[in-house]
Design a protein around this motif. Structure first.
Motif, short mmCIF file in Angstrom:
data_model
loop_
_atom_site.label_atom_id
_atom_site.label_comp_id
_atom_site.label_asym_id
_atom_site.label_seq_id
_atom_site.Cartn_x
_atom_site.Cartn_y
_atom_site.Cartn_z
N VAL A 8 30.33 77.76 19.24
CA VAL A 8 30.83 76.63 18.65
C VAL A 8 30.51 75.36 19.58
CG1 VAL A 8 32.93 75.06 18.34
CG2 VAL A 8 32.67 77.55 17.73
N CYS A 9 29.77 74.18 19.19
CA CYS A 9 29.43 73.33 19.99
C CYS A 9 30.01 71.86 18.99
CB CYS A 9 27.97 73.02 20.19
SG CYS A 9 26.78 72.94 18.92
N LEU A 10 29.41 70.68 19.39
CA LEU A 10 29.84 69.62 18.86
C LEU A 10 29.25 69.20 17.34
CD1 LEU A 10 31.77 67.00 18.88
CD2 LEU A 10 29.80 65.95 20.28
N GLY A 11 28.11 69.52 17.38
CA GLY A 11 27.14 68.91 16.18
C GLY A 11 26.90 70.28 15.47
N ASN A 12 26.83 71.33 16.06
CA ASN A 12 26.17 72.69 15.52
C ASN A 12 24.77 72.38 14.77
OD1 ASN A 12 26.58 74.66 12.47
ND2 ASN A 12 25.86 75.13 14.47
N ILE A 13 23.96 71.44 16.06
CA ILE A 13 22.64 71.50 15.61
C ILE A 13 21.89 71.66 16.85
CG2 ILE A 13 22.55 70.08 13.56
CD1 ILE A 13 21.81 67.66 15.55
N CYS A 14 22.54 71.55 17.89
CA CYS A 14 21.57 71.85 19.25
C CYS A 14 22.11 73.07 19.98
CB CYS A 14 21.55 70.70 19.97
SG CYS A 14 21.11 69.32 19.70
N ARG A 15 22.96 73.14 20.40
CA ARG A 15 23.23 74.39 21.33
C ARG A 15 23.95 75.40 20.82
NH1 ARG A 15 27.48 70.99 24.66
NH2 ARG A 15 27.54 70.07 22.80
N SER A 16 25.01 75.35 19.98
CA SER A 16 25.37 76.71 19.22
C SER A 16 24.35 77.34 18.15
CB SER A 16 26.60 76.47 18.34
OG SER A 16 26.65 75.36 17.33
N SER A 41 31.57 66.67 11.95
CA SER A 41 31.24 66.98 10.54
C SER A 41 29.79 66.31 10.34
CB SER A 41 32.18 66.58 9.71
OG SER A 41 32.36 64.91 9.98
N TRP A 42 29.15 65.59 11.37
CA TRP A 42 28.01 64.90 10.95
C TRP A 42 26.77 65.46 10.32
CZ3 TRP A 42 29.67 65.15 16.06
CH2 TRP A 42 30.81 64.01 16.64
N HIS A 43 26.83 66.83 10.80
CA HIS A 43 25.47 67.49 10.56
C HIS A 43 25.73 68.69 9.40
CE1 HIS A 43 23.45 64.94 13.43
NE2 HIS A 43 24.71 65.31 14.28
N ILE A 44 26.77 68.83 8.74
CA ILE A 44 27.07 69.84 7.65
C ILE A 44 25.74 70.02 6.86
CG2 ILE A 44 28.67 70.32 5.65
CD1 ILE A 44 30.95 69.06 7.02
N PRO A 122 25.30 71.71 29.04
CA PRO A 122 25.27 70.14 28.97
C PRO A 122 24.75 69.92 27.57
CG PRO A 122 23.37 71.00 30.20
CD PRO A 122 24.63 72.29 30.07
N ASP A 123 25.28 68.95 26.77
CA ASP A 123 24.51 68.70 25.57
C ASP A 123 23.29 67.96 25.85
OD1 ASP A 123 23.96 67.59 23.12
OD2 ASP A 123 26.17 66.86 22.67
N PRO A 124 22.17 68.72 25.10
CA PRO A 124 20.87 68.14 25.25
C PRO A 124 20.56 66.92 24.36
CG PRO A 124 20.94 69.92 23.86
CD PRO A 124 22.28 69.95 24.26
N TYR A 125 21.36 66.61 23.50
CA TYR A 125 21.09 65.73 22.39
C TYR A 125 20.51 64.38 22.81
CZ TYR A 125 21.47 63.70 17.52
OH TYR A 125 21.22 63.13 16.15
N TYR A 126 21.32 63.58 23.73
CA TYR A 126 20.40 62.38 24.08
C TYR A 126 19.60 62.70 25.50
CZ TYR A 126 23.73 60.59 20.74
OH TYR A 126 24.43 60.39 19.56
N GLY A 127 19.25 63.93 25.80
CA GLY A 127 18.80 63.89 27.03
C GLY A 127 17.31 64.03 26.85
P1 4NP Z 1 25.39 69.91 19.89
O1 4NP Z 1 24.46 68.68 20.16
O2 4NP Z 1 26.80 70.04 19.82
O3 4NP Z 1 24.60 70.85 20.86
O4 4NP Z 1 24.94 70.36 18.35
C1 4NP Z 1 24.94 67.31 19.40
C2 4NP Z 1 24.13 66.94 18.39
C3 4NP Z 1 24.38 65.95 17.65
C4 4NP Z 1 25.56 65.12 18.10
C5 4NP Z 1 26.20 65.51 18.95
C6 4NP Z 1 26.30 66.56 19.75
N1 4NP Z 1 25.98 63.84 17.25
O5 4NP Z 1 26.89 63.19 17.96
O6 4NP Z 1 25.25 63.54 16.31
#
Ligand code: 4NP
Length: 155
Positions: A8-16, A41-44, A122-127
């Motif tokens: 489980v992560c936040l977006g379910n598109i990067c880490r999980s 729920s952004w990336h369902i 770490p969340d890599p989304y904005y990195g």
């Molecule tokens: P994740 O990264 O939790 O590793 O999938 C994120 C991807 C997208 C967002 C946040 C975290 N977002 O805010 O859209």
């Protein structure tokens, strides 16, 4: 019935999605099933982030068939082990639990490598782009430990 593990992560598109692909590659498919979900729920319905797909591919894993879904309370019953990527995911998931059995299923994934240290993936989304390789390495090391434990526990 296979042993079921949820990442489980936040977006379910990067880490999980990466964690799902990595752990699944280390476990026999007939005994274990691995899935992933996001607390948000952004990336369902979406594919993993292109940068996660690329870093997985670099390490010979194809995660492009995964699709985003949101974590739900049913997951506490449906899964045997729930690994969260960071402390914020942990708080969000724990808030949804209703009993100690469900709470016990939830662990910070890097506590498998660094017990009780509560370190975040770490969340890599904005990195920076190399953040995805760093995340891959952390998850790969943690999943080595998890796979070894699971195979010993569920022979
Ligand atoms: P994740 O990264 O939790 O590793 O999938 C994120 C991807 C997208 C967002 C946040 C975290 N977002 O805010 O859209």
């Amino acid at each position: 019935m296979p042993v079921k593990i949820l990442m489980v992560c936040l977006g379910n598109i990067c880490r999980s999605p990466l964690a799902e692909g990595i752990l699944a590659s280390k476990l026999p498919k007939n005994k274990f099933s691995v899935d992933s979900a996001g607390t948000g729920s952004w990336h369902i319905g979406r594919k993993p982030d292109e940068r996660s797909i690329a870093v997985a591919q670099k390490h010979h894993l194809d995660i492009s068939n995964q699709r985003g879904r949101q974590f739900s309370m049913n997951d506490f019953e449906a899964f045997d082990y729930i690994y969260v990527m960071d402390n914020s995911n942990y708080d969000d998931v724990i808030l949804m639990t209703k009993n100690p059995e469900h709470r016990e299923k939830v662990q910070l994934i890097l506590n498998e490598l660094f017990p009780n240290e509560n370190v975040d993936v770490p969340d890599p989304y904005y990195g920076l782009p190399n953040g995805f390789e760093a995340v891959y390495q952390m998850l790969n090391d943690a999943c080595d430990v998890i796979a070894k434990k699971l195979i010993e526990k569920h022979p």
